[in-house]
Design a protein around this motif. Structure first.
Motif, PDB file in Angstrom:
ATOM      1  N   VAL A 175       3.126  -2.871   0.967  1.00 62.67           N
ATOM      2  CA  VAL A 175       3.313  -4.209   0.386  1.00 62.67           C
ATOM      3  C   VAL A 175       2.250  -5.139   0.956  1.00 62.67           C
ATOM      4  CG1 VAL A 175       4.821  -6.239   0.276  1.00 62.67           C
ATOM      5  CG2 VAL A 175       5.810  -3.967   0.059  1.00 62.67           C
ATOM      6  N   THR A 176       1.697  -6.012   0.113  1.00 65.26           N
ATOM      7  CA  THR A 176       0.876  -7.112   0.612  1.00 65.26           C
ATOM      8  C   THR A 176       1.582  -8.422   0.282  1.00 65.26           C
ATOM      9  OG1 THR A 176      -0.405  -7.212  -1.442  1.00 65.26           O
ATOM     10  CG2 THR A 176      -1.278  -5.849   0.334  1.00 65.26           C
ATOM     11  N   THR A 177       1.286  -9.451   1.073  1.00 67.06           N
ATOM     12  CA  THR A 177       1.921 -10.745   0.858  1.00 67.06           C
ATOM     13  C   THR A 177       0.867 -11.809   0.571  1.00 67.06           C
ATOM     14  OG1 THR A 177       1.833 -11.544   3.147  1.00 67.06           O
ATOM     15  CG2 THR A 177       3.662 -10.071   2.560  1.00 67.06           C
ATOM     16  N   ASP A 178       1.280 -12.879  -0.065  1.00 65.89           N
ATOM     17  CA  ASP A 178       0.365 -13.986  -0.356  1.00 65.89           C
ATOM     18  C   ASP A 178      -0.157 -14.637   0.926  1.00 65.89           C
ATOM     19  OD1 ASP A 178       0.734 -13.566  -3.058  1.00 65.89           O
ATOM     20  OD2 ASP A 178       2.257 -15.137  -3.283  1.00 65.89           O
ATOM     21  N   PHE A 181      -0.546 -10.695   4.845  1.00 67.13           N
ATOM     22  CA  PHE A 181      -0.063  -9.549   5.602  1.00 67.13           C
ATOM     23  C   PHE A 181      -0.130  -8.264   4.777  1.00 67.13           C
ATOM     24  CE2 PHE A 181       1.999 -13.013   7.937  1.00 67.13           C
ATOM     25  CZ  PHE A 181       1.680 -12.656   9.240  1.00 67.13           C
ATOM     26  N   VAL A 182      -0.344  -7.171   5.498  1.00 68.06           N
ATOM     27  CA  VAL A 182      -0.290  -5.835   4.907  1.00 68.06           C
ATOM     28  C   VAL A 182       0.817  -5.095   5.642  1.00 68.06           C
ATOM     29  CG1 VAL A 182      -1.544  -3.693   4.444  1.00 68.06           C
ATOM     30  CG2 VAL A 182      -2.765  -5.884   4.466  1.00 68.06           C
ATOM     31  N   LYS A 183       1.839  -4.671   4.888  1.00 68.99           N
ATOM     32  CA  LYS A 183       2.990  -3.989   5.477  1.00 68.99           C
ATOM     33  C   LYS A 183       3.048  -2.565   4.924  1.00 68.99           C
ATOM     34  CE  LYS A 183       6.261  -6.813   4.092  1.00 68.99           C
ATOM     35  NZ  LYS A 183       7.612  -7.435   4.052  1.00 68.99           N
ATOM     36  N   SER A 184       3.131  -1.589   5.816  1.00 65.23           N
ATOM     37  CA  SER A 184       3.183  -0.206   5.366  1.00 65.23           C
ATOM     38  C   SER A 184       3.350   0.713   6.565  1.00 65.23           C
ATOM     39  CB  SER A 184       1.890   0.175   4.635  1.00 65.23           C
ATOM     40  OG  SER A 184       1.920   1.511   4.213  1.00 65.23           O
ATOM     41  N   ARG A 185       3.962   1.851   6.355  1.00 67.78           N
ATOM     42  CA  ARG A 185       3.821   2.920   7.333  1.00 67.78           C
ATOM     43  C   ARG A 185       2.382   3.429   7.275  1.00 67.78           C
ATOM     44  NH1 ARG A 185       8.347   4.703   9.755  1.00 67.78           N
ATOM     45  NH2 ARG A 185      10.345   4.280   8.742  1.00 67.78           N
ATOM     46  N   HIS A 186       1.969   4.062   8.357  1.00 66.26           N
ATOM     47  CA  HIS A 186       0.699   4.787   8.425  1.00 66.26           C
ATOM     48  C   HIS A 186      -0.527   3.881   8.436  1.00 66.26           C
ATOM     49  CE1 HIS A 186       3.553   7.875   7.696  1.00 66.26           C
ATOM     50  NE2 HIS A 186       3.548   7.782   6.375  1.00 66.26           N
ATOM     51  N   PRO A 317      -7.647  -2.897  14.726  1.00 69.27           N
ATOM     52  CA  PRO A 317      -6.827  -4.021  14.279  1.00 69.27           C
ATOM     53  C   PRO A 317      -5.474  -4.010  14.978  1.00 69.27           C
ATOM     54  CG  PRO A 317      -6.814  -2.279  12.641  1.00 69.27           C
ATOM     55  CD  PRO A 317      -7.789  -1.860  13.689  1.00 69.27           C
ATOM     56  N   GLY A 318      -4.907  -5.194  15.188  1.00 68.36           N
ATOM     57  CA  GLY A 318      -3.591  -5.284  15.799  1.00 68.36           C
ATOM     58  C   GLY A 318      -2.506  -4.874  14.805  1.00 68.36           C
ATOM     59  N   ILE A 319      -1.675  -3.928  15.210  1.00 69.31           N
ATOM     60  CA  ILE A 319      -0.619  -3.390  14.340  1.00 69.31           C
ATOM     61  C   ILE A 319       0.737  -3.648  14.988  1.00 69.31           C
ATOM     62  CG2 ILE A 319       0.311  -1.354  13.205  1.00 69.31           C
ATOM     63  CD1 ILE A 319      -2.434  -2.060  12.154  1.00 69.31           C
ATOM     64  N   ASP A 320       1.576  -4.394  14.318  1.00 68.21           N
ATOM     65  CA  ASP A 320       2.926  -4.641  14.826  1.00 68.21           C
ATOM     66  C   ASP A 320       3.826  -3.459  14.482  1.00 68.21           C
ATOM     67  OD1 ASP A 320       4.847  -6.448  16.079  1.00 68.21           O
ATOM     68  OD2 ASP A 320       5.807  -6.486  14.111  1.00 68.21           O
ATOM     69  N   ALA A 321       4.799  -3.176  15.366  1.00 70.43           N
ATOM     70  CA  ALA A 321       5.805  -2.128  15.155  1.00 70.43           C
ATOM     71  C   ALA A 321       5.163  -0.765  14.939  1.00 70.43           C
ATOM     72  CB  ALA A 321       6.724  -2.480  13.986  1.00 70.43           C
ATOM     73  N   GLU A 326       5.178  -0.685  10.148  1.00 69.87           N
ATOM     74  CA  GLU A 326       3.990  -1.339  10.668  1.00 69.87           C
ATOM     75  C   GLU A 326       3.546  -2.518   9.789  1.00 69.87           C
ATOM     76  OE1 GLU A 326       2.276   2.707  12.784  1.00 69.87           O
ATOM     77  OE2 GLU A 326       1.397   2.036  10.902  1.00 69.87           O
ATOM     78  N   ARG A 327       2.831  -3.447  10.432  1.00 72.08           N
ATOM     79  CA  ARG A 327       2.294  -4.603   9.723  1.00 72.08           C
ATOM     80  C   ARG A 327       1.044  -5.097  10.435  1.00 72.08           C
ATOM     81  NH1 ARG A 327       5.134 -10.526   9.263  1.00 72.08           N
ATOM     82  NH2 ARG A 327       4.115 -10.704  11.303  1.00 72.08           N
ATOM     83  N   THR A 328       0.067  -5.548   9.649  1.00 79.02           N
ATOM     84  CA  THR A 328      -1.094  -6.240  10.195  1.00 79.02           C
ATOM     85  C   THR A 328      -1.465  -7.359   9.234  1.00 79.02           C
ATOM     86  OG1 THR A 328      -3.289  -5.945  11.199  1.00 79.02           O
ATOM     87  CG2 THR A 328      -2.879  -4.806   9.102  1.00 79.02           C
ATOM     88  N   HIS A 329      -2.517  -8.091   9.587  1.00 81.73           N
ATOM     89  CA  HIS A 329      -2.967  -9.195   8.746  1.00 81.73           C
ATOM     90  C   HIS A 329      -4.425  -8.973   8.370  1.00 81.73           C
ATOM     91  CE1 HIS A 329      -3.945 -13.329   7.481  1.00 81.73           C
ATOM     92  NE2 HIS A 329      -2.636 -13.474   7.281  1.00 81.73           N
TER      93      HIS A 329
END
Length: 351
Positions: A175-178, A181-186, A317-321, A326-329
């Motif tokens: 998923v990407t957000t307005d 953010f980029v949210k995804s496993r892997h 890149p910094g990756i949360d969780a 996972e999520r990054t920006h």
């Protein structure tokens, strides 16, 4: 600020890659994607015997080489046992606790290439049946796959062609957000692979000649510890792993900067290279954080442990969780890409 390496193409490559199942040991389709991308740019590539992909860009100086790596293999699982009720017991590929994938949709790939879908669940899932469902241990014995087929016995599951040793991959949920953010496993480490590919494309489009012959290894066994510990030319002086920066309590890394690793579980990275990367980030006004990852190792540290005499570093890149949801920006992707771009044009360190 205006970034050199940024934009929607990195996001599209990430989207493509995370939707290609590639648990360690079965990453061939993801490697094929990267190989096709690079060949369309006219980049020379070759497969190594382990199944990784090595791309080489000749430089002005061929007596000293650089070596960069990122990995397309991911966490996953393998069928350990077909249970009497037709469900699957698993064994992990890579390091993660079971609760990080509980409730996740998954895909089972048989040896013949046929795929089936399913859901990873704890056996005691229904709170209407199991009073202590929330307290049950998430373990190899209790976690199972509910297959999306009409099976109620071991024999019926085997009749589908499913057997012990089949690979199980986790749905990415990209998923990407307005808000960027980029949210995804892997995202570990397909975000870094996407950055490297985009950097290579920019170098090619601009007709740039690098100061040193540079190799890019897209490895396929990093999550199990030996993806980037071979195929390193004798001329290689610097080895830079591009992998995620881990975020959590006590960490400096965030989702908006490039993370420069000073030390991980393998020990300190090369001090001179770390300072060089910091100097480049400051010169080109890139946002960065220096960090230490206590439970982490990279392809660069694997290469040093294998006995290679290298100046080694790690950024990403910094990756949360990490190893979970996972999520990054986009900002982190851009700062990481720019640092790689400027690093490739800089002088190699003297020993």
């Amino acid at each position: 600020m205006t970034h050199v390496v940024c934009g929607s193409e990195i996001i599209q490559i990430i989207r493509d890659l995370v939707n290609i199942p590639s648990p360690s040991g079965n990453a061939g389709k993801a490697i094929q994607y990267v190989e096709t991308y690079l060949k369309e740019l006219g980049i020379k590539t070759k497969r190594n015997n382990k199944g990784g992909l090595l791309a080489t860009i000749p430089g002005k100086d061929d007596t000293k080489h650089r070596f960069l790596t990122a990995h397309v293999d991911t966490l996953g699982a393998m069928v350990k046992e077909i249970k009497s009720d037709g469900r699957l017991r698993l064994t992990k590929i890579g390091g993660f606790p079971w609760n990080m994938v509980e409730g996740e949709y998954c895909q089972i790939e048989t040896a013949s290439g046929k795929t089936y879908t399913g859901t990873i669940l704890i056996h005691q899932t229904s709170t209407h049946v199991y009073r202590d469902a929330g307290k049950a241990e998430r373990s190899d014995e209790n976690i199972e796959v509910r297959i999306d087929e009409k099976v109620t016995s071991k024999e019926e599951t085997e009749a589908l062609g499913i057997q012990v040793g089949d690979f199980v991959s986790f749905d990415p949920g990209f998923v990407t957000t307005d808000s960027g953010f980029v949210k995804s496993r892997h995202l570990d480490d397909k975000a870094s692979v996407a950055i490297l590919l985009h950097v290579i494309k920019i170098l090619k489009e601009r007709g740039m000649t690098l100061p040193y012959t540079t190799h890019f290894l897209i490895s396929n066994n990093e999550e199990i510890g030996f993806g980037g510990n071979s195929n390193i030319t004798p001329e290689t002086v610097e080895y830079l792993a591009v992998d995620m920066g881990a975020i959590g309590d006590g960490q400096a890394t965030d989702e908006y900067t490039v993370s420069i690793c000073a030390k991980d579980a393998s020990g300190p990275y090369h001090y001179g290279l770390r300072k060089h990367l910091v100097a480049l980030a400051e010169k080109y006004q890139l946002n960065y954080k220096i960090d230490i990852y206590p439970y982490y190792a990279s392809d660069a540290s694997a290469a040093v442990r294998a006995g290679y005499d290298l100046i080694h570093g790690l950024i990403g890149p910094g990756i949360d969780a990490s190893h979970a949801f996972e999520r990054t920006h986009q900002e982190s992707l851009c700062h990481t890409g720019d640092l790689i771009y400027y690093y490739l044009q800089s002088e190699i360190l003297e020993a």
